[in-house]
Design an enzyme around this catalytic site. Sequence first.
Site, PDB file in Angstrom:
ATOM      1  N   LYS A  70       0.082   5.402   8.431  1.00  0.00           N
ATOM      2  CA  LYS A  70       0.773   5.585   7.151  1.00  0.00           C
ATOM      3  C   LYS A  70      -0.228   5.600   6.005  1.00  0.00           C
ATOM      4  O   LYS A  70      -0.190   6.477   5.133  1.00  0.00           O
ATOM      5  CB  LYS A  70       1.807   4.464   6.962  1.00  0.00           C
ATOM      6  CG  LYS A  70       2.653   4.571   5.694  1.00  0.00           C
ATOM      7  CD  LYS A  70       2.110   3.733   4.535  1.00  0.00           C
ATOM      8  CE  LYS A  70       2.235   2.255   4.800  1.00  0.00           C
ATOM      9  NZ  LYS A  70       1.815   1.459   3.604  1.00  0.00           N
ATOM     10  N   THR A  73       0.862  -1.174   0.000  1.00  0.00           N
ATOM     11  CA  THR A  73       0.000   0.000   0.000  1.00  0.00           C
ATOM     12  C   THR A  73       0.900   1.226   0.000  1.00  0.00           C
ATOM     13  O   THR A  73       1.589   1.505   0.993  1.00  0.00           O
ATOM     14  CB  THR A  73      -0.926   0.018   1.221  1.00  0.00           C
ATOM     15  OG1 THR A  73      -1.774  -1.131   1.184  1.00  0.00           O
ATOM     16  CG2 THR A  73      -1.789   1.268   1.235  1.00  0.00           C
ATOM     17  N   LYS A 117      -7.544   0.989  -2.800  1.00  0.00           N
ATOM     18  CA  LYS A 117      -7.106   0.656  -1.441  1.00  0.00           C
ATOM     19  C   LYS A 117      -7.314   1.840  -0.508  1.00  0.00           C
ATOM     20  O   LYS A 117      -7.665   1.667   0.667  1.00  0.00           O
ATOM     21  CB  LYS A 117      -5.628   0.236  -1.443  1.00  0.00           C
ATOM     22  CG  LYS A 117      -5.086  -0.147  -0.062  1.00  0.00           C
ATOM     23  CD  LYS A 117      -5.848  -1.320   0.571  1.00  0.00           C
ATOM     24  CE  LYS A 117      -5.334  -1.647   1.979  1.00  0.00           C
ATOM     25  NZ  LYS A 117      -4.030  -2.316   1.967  1.00  0.00           N
TER      26      LYS A 117
END
Length: 290
Positions: free
Chosen positions: A240, A97, A172
């Site tokens: 993150k 990701t 995502k």
Amino acid sequence: MTKLAFLGLGVMGYPMAGHLQAAGHAVTVYNRTAAKAEKWIAQHGGAMGQTPAAAARGADMVMACVGNDDDLRSVCLGEDGAFATMAEGSIFVDHTTVSAAVTRELHDAAAAKGIAFVDAPVSGGQAGAENGALSVMCGGAQVSYDAAEAVIKSYAKLCRRIGDSGAGQMTKMCNQIAIAGLVQGLSEALHFAQKAGLDGEAVVEVISQGAAGSWQMSNRYQTMLSDEWNHGFAVDWMRKDLGICLDTANENGASLPVTAIVDQFYKDVQKLGGGRWDTSSLLKRLQAMD
């Protein structure tokens, strides 16, 4: 049988690479900590490369599942990076990701060498990786995706091309945005039940069968009620990811007020020492405020 390389043997990559080897592919692995790669080989067979370039040499397809943008750049670029030895016509599949910016950067760098690039982040957590039941969202050329899908199905319950390069990472982001709000809502519901003196188990049994039900509720409520946080997807990694979502929203003009505030709630969890706690630890933050 396809000759593959897998770069990154963390909690996700380790079992994903194992599924590939079990499916009959010839897998060469690379991990920054060599001991982890040696352990994987002892368990699954296959081979190990001392660098990403060594692991990728001669591979039809290279898969990566590392930590962040910089980690991905390091396994792709430079004389020790995978792109240095990948053959023209081979395919790089990124399960990390990361930001849409680094995806575009590496897609272009790969294209300059005649290498196809598919961004393919995953959802389903460690359990999904171990059980071969991940959801994989992909971006890239259709022909490259078609070839990658045949391999990815070794550890996926669902794999779908959403669009061109970067579309997988954008999807995502949608996933993480949705999860952030869901976990906060679940945490508040359980906290309210506790303050009201209700049986949390009984409450969830009832509401999970109605419109409030979700994967998070079904899979996390018991550990949340038991004050167990050392499992699943870590808060540090979620922050993150949410940072990527918020940065991208600033670029495309999307409004993400709930995501922004939940990101700050996770910052509070980090201050409690919970950086490695599961993301469901938003409940712990509420309890700490009592």
